[in-house]
Write a protein that holds these residues in place. Structure first.
Motif, PDB file in Angstrom:
ATOM      1  N   PHE A 178       1.623  26.495   2.212  1.00 25.34           N
ATOM      2  CA  PHE A 178       2.928  26.038   2.175  1.00 25.34           C
ATOM      3  C   PHE A 178       3.600  26.810   3.352  1.00 25.34           C
ATOM      4  CE2 PHE A 178       3.405  25.174  -2.384  1.00 25.34           C
ATOM      5  CZ  PHE A 178       3.562  23.768  -2.455  1.00 25.34           C
ATOM      6  N   GLY A 179       2.733  27.422   4.363  1.00 29.36           N
ATOM      7  CA  GLY A 179       3.326  27.564   5.745  1.00 29.36           C
ATOM      8  C   GLY A 179       3.276  29.099   5.859  1.00 29.36           C
ATOM      9  N   ALA A 180       2.742  29.722   4.777  1.00 30.39           N
ATOM     10  CA  ALA A 180       2.690  31.577   5.047  1.00 30.39           C
ATOM     11  C   ALA A 180       0.903  31.554   4.915  1.00 30.39           C
ATOM     12  CB  ALA A 180       3.329  32.257   4.066  1.00 30.39           C
ATOM     13  N   HIS A 181       0.384  30.512   4.861  1.00 29.21           N
ATOM     14  CA  HIS A 181      -1.144  30.663   4.542  1.00 29.21           C
ATOM     15  C   HIS A 181      -1.973  31.251   5.809  1.00 29.21           C
ATOM     16  CE1 HIS A 181      -0.219  26.592   5.720  1.00 29.21           C
ATOM     17  NE2 HIS A 181      -1.649  26.278   6.060  1.00 29.21           N
ATOM     18  N   ARG A 182      -3.218  31.651   6.008  1.00 29.22           N
ATOM     19  CA  ARG A 182      -3.868  32.140   6.854  1.00 29.22           C
ATOM     20  C   ARG A 182      -4.678  31.205   7.563  1.00 29.22           C
ATOM     21  NH1 ARG A 182      -0.073  35.255   4.607  1.00 29.22           N
ATOM     22  NH2 ARG A 182       0.466  37.362   5.858  1.00 29.22           N
ATOM     23  N   HIS A 183      -5.551  30.313   6.591  1.00 29.33           N
ATOM     24  CA  HIS A 183      -6.406  29.428   7.185  1.00 29.33           C
ATOM     25  C   HIS A 183      -5.955  27.928   7.207  1.00 29.33           C
ATOM     26  CE1 HIS A 183      -9.488  32.517   6.318  1.00 29.33           C
ATOM     27  NE2 HIS A 183      -8.837  32.663   5.174  1.00 29.33           N
ATOM     28  N   PRO A 184      -6.024  27.415   8.174  1.00 29.48           N
ATOM     29  CA  PRO A 184      -5.427  25.880   8.326  1.00 29.48           C
ATOM     30  C   PRO A 184      -6.179  24.936   7.651  1.00 29.48           C
ATOM     31  CG  PRO A 184      -6.582  26.682  10.337  1.00 29.48           C
ATOM     32  CD  PRO A 184      -6.435  27.604   9.702  1.00 29.48           C
TER      33      PRO A 184
ATOM     34  N   LEU B 200      -1.105  16.811   2.223  1.00 30.90           N
ATOM     35  CA  LEU B 200      -0.239  18.169   2.092  1.00 30.90           C
ATOM     36  C   LEU B 200       1.075  17.804   1.340  1.00 30.90           C
ATOM     37  CD1 LEU B 200      -1.172  20.427   4.987  1.00 30.90           C
ATOM     38  CD2 LEU B 200      -2.297  20.371   2.574  1.00 30.90           C
ATOM     39  N   SER B 201       0.937  16.722   0.666  1.00 32.87           N
ATOM     40  CA  SER B 201       2.141  16.331  -0.063  1.00 32.87           C
ATOM     41  C   SER B 201       1.968  17.060  -1.448  1.00 32.87           C
ATOM     42  CB  SER B 201       2.074  14.835  -0.639  1.00 32.87           C
ATOM     43  OG  SER B 201       1.274  14.376  -1.448  1.00 32.87           O
TER      44      SER B 201
ATOM     45  N   THR C 171      14.427  21.085   9.214  1.00 32.07           N
ATOM     46  CA  THR C 171      13.589  21.696  10.376  1.00 32.07           C
ATOM     47  C   THR C 171      12.175  20.975  10.597  1.00 32.07           C
ATOM     48  OG1 THR C 171      13.086  23.540   9.132  1.00 32.07           O
ATOM     49  CG2 THR C 171      15.068  23.869  10.556  1.00 32.07           C
ATOM     50  N   GLY C 172      11.751  20.713   9.503  1.00 30.71           N
ATOM     51  CA  GLY C 172      10.503  19.998   9.281  1.00 30.71           C
ATOM     52  C   GLY C 172      10.276  18.798  10.037  1.00 30.71           C
TER      53      GLY C 172
ATOM     54  N   ALA D 198       2.582  23.382   8.006  1.00 30.28           N
ATOM     55  CA  ALA D 198       3.938  23.484   7.321  1.00 30.28           C
ATOM     56  C   ALA D 198       4.599  22.300   7.673  1.00 30.28           C
ATOM     57  CB  ALA D 198       4.584  24.926   8.129  1.00 30.28           C
ATOM     58  N   VAL D 199       4.755  21.754   8.941  1.00 31.45           N
ATOM     59  CA  VAL D 199       5.346  20.528   9.015  1.00 31.45           C
ATOM     60  C   VAL D 199       5.052  19.333   8.388  1.00 31.45           C
ATOM     61  CG1 VAL D 199       5.987  18.877  10.804  1.00 31.45           C
ATOM     62  CG2 VAL D 199       6.295  21.370  11.290  1.00 31.45           C
ATOM     63  N   ARG D 200       3.611  19.293   8.013  1.00 35.01           N
ATOM     64  CA  ARG D 200       3.430  18.096   7.190  1.00 35.01           C
ATOM     65  C   ARG D 200       3.765  18.134   5.947  1.00 35.01           C
ATOM     66  NH1 ARG D 200      -2.895  17.312   7.346  1.00 35.01           N
ATOM     67  NH2 ARG D 200      -3.105  19.300   7.783  1.00 35.01           N
ATOM     68  N   THR D 201       3.871  19.785   5.310  1.00 35.63           N
ATOM     69  CA  THR D 201       4.215  19.769   3.921  1.00 35.63           C
ATOM     70  C   THR D 201       5.912  19.437   3.652  1.00 35.63           C
ATOM     71  OG1 THR D 201       4.796  21.809   4.234  1.00 35.63           O
ATOM     72  CG2 THR D 201       2.456  21.395   3.355  1.00 35.63           C
ATOM     73  N   LEU D 202       6.479  19.748   4.700  1.00 31.24           N
ATOM     74  CA  LEU D 202       8.002  19.617   4.765  1.00 31.24           C
ATOM     75  C   LEU D 202       8.259  17.952   4.760  1.00 31.24           C
ATOM     76  CD1 LEU D 202       8.874  22.448   6.720  1.00 31.24           C
ATOM     77  CD2 LEU D 202       9.357  22.336   4.184  1.00 31.24           C
ATOM     78  N   ARG D 203       7.505  17.383   5.795  1.00 33.78           N
ATOM     79  CA  ARG D 203       7.829  15.846   5.791  1.00 33.78           C
ATOM     80  C   ARG D 203       7.510  15.328   4.589  1.00 33.78           C
ATOM     81  NH1 ARG D 203       5.925  15.188  12.155  1.00 33.78           N
ATOM     82  NH2 ARG D 203       7.571  16.382  13.298  1.00 33.78           N
TER      83      ARG D 203
END
Length: 289
Positions: free
Chosen positions: A56-62, A69-70, A139-140, A194-199
């Motif tokens: 959700f954007g605060a994770h360490r492993h891409p 990521l919906s 912003t996403g 993060a952008v993928r989840t937000l979109r």
């Protein structure tokens, strides 16, 4: 923190071990598993507490480029996580958008979930939730690099405390919010996730309205814990959720905003403990309303 390789990528998680009831705790956007540090410190005395850090954007492993990521995709990732750890009769707890994930899993009838706790969370038409969620969704739409530039503002405490940032989410948890924003500031691949989840969330704004229609099919015990002064998640939604659930019960928490695990960790742990003991199928003491 432990790590597990799932189909979408590597997930870090905390697992306290132990023989007590298993509680799996889910966080929301721009947060990690440390949201639950306070309640876990209390509950781990007599529970096995497991808290994954979700993408959700605060994770360490891409995540992999092909990862879904919906919100439904991340819910399926949680199901895979439960399967891989071979967990049974789990009490699934979600706060903020983590509570939206719990609702999706409740609707899907995940066999490993025995009962559920919803803590001040996205629901009904409040998705993305409140001013904070709508600002993130807006912003996403930016390219990942520009999204990262926007998030650089979160280095400054006065900006983090604004209503469109974390100011209406927590009364006392600013140190945690400062940590959570670092991955998107420092790593391009995390910004991309993060952008993928937000979109994906912005494209499916009616997701939780549809989920609400299916919640009455969840017949296991359910606890709804809501911050009475919540300014992002309407307290009315807590009451509506409890009424929808056949074995739902509502408790309200004072002196807290949305992130009850940060603002009132001891009280939240007490409510969860009382619920897991009462909802134990051998106790027979979780009464219907």
């Amino acid at each position: 923190m432990r790590e597990i390789e799932l189909s979408s990528g590597t997930i870090a998680y905390e697992d306290t071990g132990g023989d007590g009831p298993t509680v799996v705790l889910l966080h929301g956007w721009m947060m990690d598993a440390s949201l639950w540090d306070g309640p876990i410190a209390d509950l781990s005395a007599d529970h096995r507490c497991i808290a994954p850090t979700l993408p959700f954007g605060a994770h360490r492993h891409p995540m992999s480029a092909e990862a879904d990521l919906s919100l439904p995709g991340i819910a399926r990732l949680v199901t895979e996580f439960l399967d891989r750890l071979d967990l049974h009769d789990v009490t699934l707890v979600g706060n903020d958008t983590g509570g939206a994930l719990v609702q999706l899993l409740m609707c899907d009838g995940v066999a490993r979930v025995g009962q559920a706790v919803l803590v001040s969370c996205d629901a009904f038409d409040n998705f993305p939730p409140g001013l904070t969620g709508k600002t993130l969704a807006l912003t996403g739409k930016l390219p990942p690099r520009l999204f990262g530039l926007f998030m650089q503002q979160m280095r400054l405490r006065p900006l983090r405390r604004l209503p469109f940032a974390f100011g209406w989410l927590t009364l006392r948890g600013d140190a945690a919010t400062a940590r959570w924003t670092k991955p998107v500031m420092e790593r391009q691949e995390i910004r991309y996730d993060a952008v993928r989840t937000l979109r994906a969330a912005a494209a499916d704004a009616h997701l939780l309205l549809a989920a609400a229609e299916r919640l009455p099919s969840f017949e296991q015990p359910a606890l709804v814990v809501w911050a009475s002064a919540d300014r992002v998640m309407p307290p009315e939604h807590g009451r509506r959720l409890a009424e929808l659930l056949p074995q739902g019960r509502l408790v309200e928490v004072a002196d807290s905003y949305t992130l009850v695990p940060l603002d009132q960790p001891t009280e939240l742990a007490r409510h969860v403990r009382e619920f897991t003991h009462a909802a134990n199928p051998w106790s027979g003491s979780w009464p219907l309303r």
